[in-house]
Design a protein around this motif. Structure first.
Motif, PDB file in Angstrom:
ATOM      1  N   CYS A 558       0.747  -0.961  -0.179  1.00  0.00           N
ATOM      2  CA  CYS A 558      -0.040  -0.127  -0.081  1.00  0.00           C
ATOM      3  C   CYS A 558       0.827   1.115  -0.096  1.00  0.00           C
ATOM      4  O   CYS A 558       0.497   2.448  -0.502  1.00  0.00           O
ATOM      5  CB  CYS A 558      -0.989   0.069   1.354  1.00  0.00           C
ATOM      6  N   GLU A 566      -8.424  -0.395  -1.428  1.00  0.00           N
ATOM      7  CA  GLU A 566      -8.691  -1.812  -1.212  1.00  0.00           C
ATOM      8  C   GLU A 566      -7.282  -2.427  -0.432  1.00  0.00           C
ATOM      9  O   GLU A 566      -7.314  -3.266   0.503  1.00  0.00           O
ATOM     10  CB  GLU A 566      -8.883  -2.625  -2.279  1.00  0.00           C
ATOM     11  N   THR A 567      -6.117  -2.353  -0.910  1.00  0.00           N
ATOM     12  CA  THR A 567      -4.963  -2.746  -0.483  1.00  0.00           C
ATOM     13  C   THR A 567      -4.582  -2.303   0.740  1.00  0.00           C
ATOM     14  O   THR A 567      -4.090  -2.802   1.639  1.00  0.00           O
ATOM     15  CB  THR A 567      -3.788  -2.612  -1.469  1.00  0.00           C
ATOM     16  N   THR A 568      -4.717  -0.948   1.065  1.00  0.00           N
ATOM     17  CA  THR A 568      -4.651  -0.187   2.443  1.00  0.00           C
ATOM     18  C   THR A 568      -5.596  -0.975   3.243  1.00  0.00           C
ATOM     19  O   THR A 568      -4.778  -1.255   4.484  1.00  0.00           O
ATOM     20  CB  THR A 568      -4.568   1.196   2.378  1.00  0.00           C
ATOM     21  N   SER A 569      -6.525  -0.991   3.083  1.00  0.00           N
ATOM     22  CA  SER A 569      -7.763  -1.507   3.999  1.00  0.00           C
ATOM     23  C   SER A 569      -7.157  -2.960   4.583  1.00  0.00           C
ATOM     24  O   SER A 569      -7.182  -3.184   5.635  1.00  0.00           O
ATOM     25  CB  SER A 569      -9.021  -1.480   3.531  1.00  0.00           C
ATOM     26  N   MET A 570      -6.950  -3.864   3.546  1.00  0.00           N
ATOM     27  CA  MET A 570      -6.396  -5.117   3.792  1.00  0.00           C
ATOM     28  C   MET A 570      -5.002  -5.116   4.813  1.00  0.00           C
ATOM     29  O   MET A 570      -4.932  -6.126   5.507  1.00  0.00           O
ATOM     30  CB  MET A 570      -6.249  -5.832   2.333  1.00  0.00           C
ATOM     31  N   THR A 571      -4.236  -4.133   4.528  1.00  0.00           N
ATOM     32  CA  THR A 571      -2.957  -4.282   5.089  1.00  0.00           C
ATOM     33  C   THR A 571      -3.269  -3.749   6.694  1.00  0.00           C
ATOM     34  O   THR A 571      -2.739  -4.245   7.578  1.00  0.00           O
ATOM     35  CB  THR A 571      -1.997  -3.194   4.512  1.00  0.00           C
ATOM     36  N   ALA A 573      -5.881  -3.952   8.240  1.00  0.00           N
ATOM     37  CA  ALA A 573      -6.772  -5.123   8.815  1.00  0.00           C
ATOM     38  C   ALA A 573      -5.982  -6.268   9.405  1.00  0.00           C
ATOM     39  O   ALA A 573      -6.001  -6.717  10.491  1.00  0.00           O
ATOM     40  CB  ALA A 573      -8.046  -5.648   8.050  1.00  0.00           C
ATOM     41  N   GLU A 574      -5.091  -6.663   8.347  1.00  0.00           N
ATOM     42  CA  GLU A 574      -4.191  -7.766   8.436  1.00  0.00           C
ATOM     43  C   GLU A 574      -3.175  -7.360   9.807  1.00  0.00           C
ATOM     44  O   GLU A 574      -2.946  -8.329  10.740  1.00  0.00           O
ATOM     45  CB  GLU A 574      -3.384  -8.106   7.408  1.00  0.00           C
ATOM     46  N   GLY A 622      -1.867 -13.865   7.322  1.00  0.00           N
ATOM     47  CA  GLY A 622      -1.504 -13.323   6.072  1.00  0.00           C
ATOM     48  C   GLY A 622      -0.296 -14.262   5.445  1.00  0.00           C
ATOM     49  O   GLY A 622       0.013 -13.545   4.154  1.00  0.00           O
TER      50      GLY A 622
END
Length: 663
Positions: A558, A566-571, A573-574, A622
């Motif tokens: 991100c 989308e990538t930032t949110s996943m990062t 959250a993970e 992850g």
């Protein structure tokens, strides 16, 4: 009301500007030339000693060379009297002897009827004032003296007295040939239900005249002298002149004072208004025995953009303030709001002035709270937010209140202010008092006494040192993960809102991380540019670059693709999930190590095993193998992507010539 063509031109011609202005200023005889209509005076709109305010009577315009105020007779009356355009026109027309245009015959009849009622009310004002000087009013005069109202003050406020007789005022008005319907229509008497003569509305009461914004007497407020009277205060009934929900006590004088820069104060009763005005706070008004209505609130805002509500410091006063918040929220506009100055418990403005003087009142006015602060206090005061459910209930309640605001800009600013106060309440590590922190304590260990009577075994040195080493490693890992989370939030602040709870729970043992976390929570809604500016102000110009240049941060997807929500949110959250898993692991290991000071039993062994499995799961978050495989003829698993790359390479080789294919 529309005015016919030429009416205003004629009014400006007939109204002498120098006479209108001359009521408010002292002309400078040395500079003025009355014969030419060239007049000079100190400006009435700002404090000055020199005569810089110029009136050109022939042209009908004024101009101040100091503050640059300018206009004609209508604008001068509007500014100095703090009235509307039509009210200023009516004032000037009355002085010039010009009748105002009539809308229709019925309107003219109603206007005449209201004028007749107002004339009757003025007669009643004079009669009540005369009765205050009689022997029957001795107790009333003593009461007023005890409240600090001498004869001069009573005259200034036109305070009177209604004798305790059934037809005292009725007989006095009938002696002046006033028609029955006018006396009853003005609310001064009521028809008898027994067929007898009408009787007075007010009996045995101190009388306070209520005037409208034009200065007409429209009603009375009466305070009972009998302590056993069921109604301590009694207002006139509603009439053609008087609508209680659309009237304010002392509105005319308060409007003039507010126009000169005094703060508009809203008190509860007549005595509070009188006490405030006599103490120098002349822009004071009061609703008439009820909570402030929507119409009264509109009147207040026409006088001042930010009235100060000075309600009594008792429970009823506080309830009235809170009701007013709910009324005002949907009506807020940019630059238009309320402030609240709560009196000390058990005191009203009159009590405070008598006990501590005007300086104490001024101190409370200077410290008046904005409405958003009172809204927040109402929702959190006396409550404990020691569970996620209680915090969620608070969020919902505040969100519902904020959604009442129609103006989107104001709604946004209220949301940000509430978010700031929420952060102060729930900031990380603030403990449980008042609902801060996680809001609870760790429960006692559920393990009972060990089986058997074995001697207690202390933990081995190896076990302790291993735990400390693991803790140190965990802190390093937390620091690295926090850096990734913060960098992701800063690179794309639009995704922060769903993760606020997780961000609040981060330990942030590093001070810079703590500051960054707080700035993200407070300023993410303001956008990336504002957030970066706040970070630079707080930590210096190199702080953000130092964070993003760290190797483990720079390689984060991100960060390499900023703006990819989308990538930032996943990062985020993970990484938050990993932090939570590791924190749980550390807590369990810490408890298990503590228990080694007692007897080692199967419970401790089981918990350590579970802790190890949790650690393994946390490290795998992850990192699951997402490779797609195909099965070869010999049963081996082959990487599909790797096979595709090799096939592409082979396709480029021309084996017939021993080299690559040509273009």
């Amino acid at each position: 009301m529309s005015l016919p063509p030429g009416f205003l031109d004629e009014l400006r011609t007939r109204a002498s500007l120098s006479q209108v202005v001359g009521r408010k200023v002292m002309w400078d005889a040395r500079k003025s030339n009355q014969g030419k209509g060239d007049m000079w005076a100190p400006c009435p709109f700002h404090q000055e000693k020199s005569a810089s305010f110029h009136v050109d009577d022939r042209k009908g315009f004024y101009y101040c060379f100091g503050c640059h105020a300018k206009g004609d007779a209508i604008s001068f009356v509007r500014e100095t009297e703090n009235v509307s355009f039509m009210e200023a026109v009516e004032i000037l027309a009355g002085e010039a002897g010009m009748p105002m245009p009539e809308r229709d015959p019925r309107a003219a009849e109603k206007a005449d009827a209201r004028k007749d009622l107002a004339d009757v009310m003025e007669l009643a004002v004079k009669w009540f004032r005369l009765q205050l000087r009689t022997g029957a009013a001795s107790a009333a005069r003593e009461y007023l003296e005890r409240r600090g109202l001498n004869g001069e003050v009573c005259d200034r406020w036109e305070i009177g007295f209604a004798p305790d007789s059934w037809q005292g005022l009725w007989d006095a008005l009938k002696g002046k040939d006033i028609a029955d319907e006018l006396i009853i229509g003005a609310g001064l008497a009521k028809p008898s239900t027994k067929g007898g003569k009408p009787y007075d509305t007010f009996r045995g009461r101190i009388m306070y005249p209520i005037r409208d914004a034009r200065g007409r007497a429209i009603a009375f407020g009466g305070r009972a002298m009998d302590p056993d009277d069921k109604a301590k205060y009694l207002n006139s009934p509603e009439t053609e002149l008087f609508d209680k929900g659309r009237s304010l006590y002392n509105v005319k004088a308060a409007r003039v004072a507010a126009g000169k820069g005094q703060p508009l104060l809203v008190a509860e009763g007549y005595m509070d208004v009188i006490a405030l005005s006599e103490a120098g706070f002349q822009a004071a008004v009061a609703p008439l025995g009820t909570a402030v209505t929507e119409n009264q609130l509109a009147m207040l805002w026409r006088i001042s953009d930010e009235p100060i509500i000075t309600l009594d410091g008792d429970t009823a006063g506080q309830r009235a303030a809170l009701r007013l918040i709910d009324l005002a929220l949907p009506l807020l506009e940019a630059g238009r709001s309320l402030r609240f100055a709560m009196m000390p418990e058990g005191q009203d403005p009159d009590d405070l002035l008598k006990s501590s003087g005007p300086a104490a009142v001024q101190g409370l006015l200077d410290a008046a709270q904005p409405m958003v602060q009172l809204l927040w206090s109402r929702e959190v005061e006396g409550k404990n937010f020691d569970s996620p459910e209680r915090k969620a209930a608070l969020d919902k309640s505040l969100r519902d209140k904020i959604m009442l605001i129609k103006d989107p800009s104001i709604r946004s600013h209220y949301g940000q202010a509430i978010k700031d106060m929420r952060w102060q309440l729930f900031r990380a590590g603030s403990g449980t008092g008042g609902g801060g922190g996680t809001g609870g304590q760790r429960s006692a260990k559920p393990w009972g006494q060990p089986w058997g009577a074995r001697p207690a075994l202390g933990p081995s040195a190896g076990a302790k040192s291993s735990a400390l080493a693991n803790a140190a490693d965990t802190h390093v890992t937390e620091h690295l993960r926090e850096a990734v989370i913060l960098a992701a939030c800063i690179s794309c602040p639009d995704v922060v809102e769903p993760f606020e709870s997780g961000l609040e729970s981060m330990a942030c043992r590093n001070n810079d991380h703590r500051v960054l976390r707080d700035l993200v929570l407070r300023h993410a809604p303001d956008g990336a540019a504002m957030l970066r500016d706040q970070i630079e102000r707080a930590l210096g110009p190199d702080a953000l670059e130092n964070l993003l240049s760290q190797r483990h941060v720079a390689i984060t997807p991100c960060i390499r693709k900023p703006g990819d929500t989308e990538t930032t949110s996943m990062t985020i959250a993970e990484e938050l999930a990993k932090l939570a898993a590791v924190r749980g692991l550390v807590d369990e290991v810490s408890d298990a190590v503590d228990d080694l000071s007692g007897e080692a039993d199967e419970g401790v062994t089981w918990r350590l095993a579970e802790a190890a499995r949790a650690a393994d799961r946390a490290q795998r978050i992850g990192q699951e193998d997402k490779t797609e495989y195909v099965i070869a003829d010999n049963g081996a698993r082959l990487d599909r992507d790797e096979m595709a790359r090799r096939q592409s390479m082979y396709d480029q080789i021309d084996f017939s010539k021993g080299g690559k294919k040509g273009p």
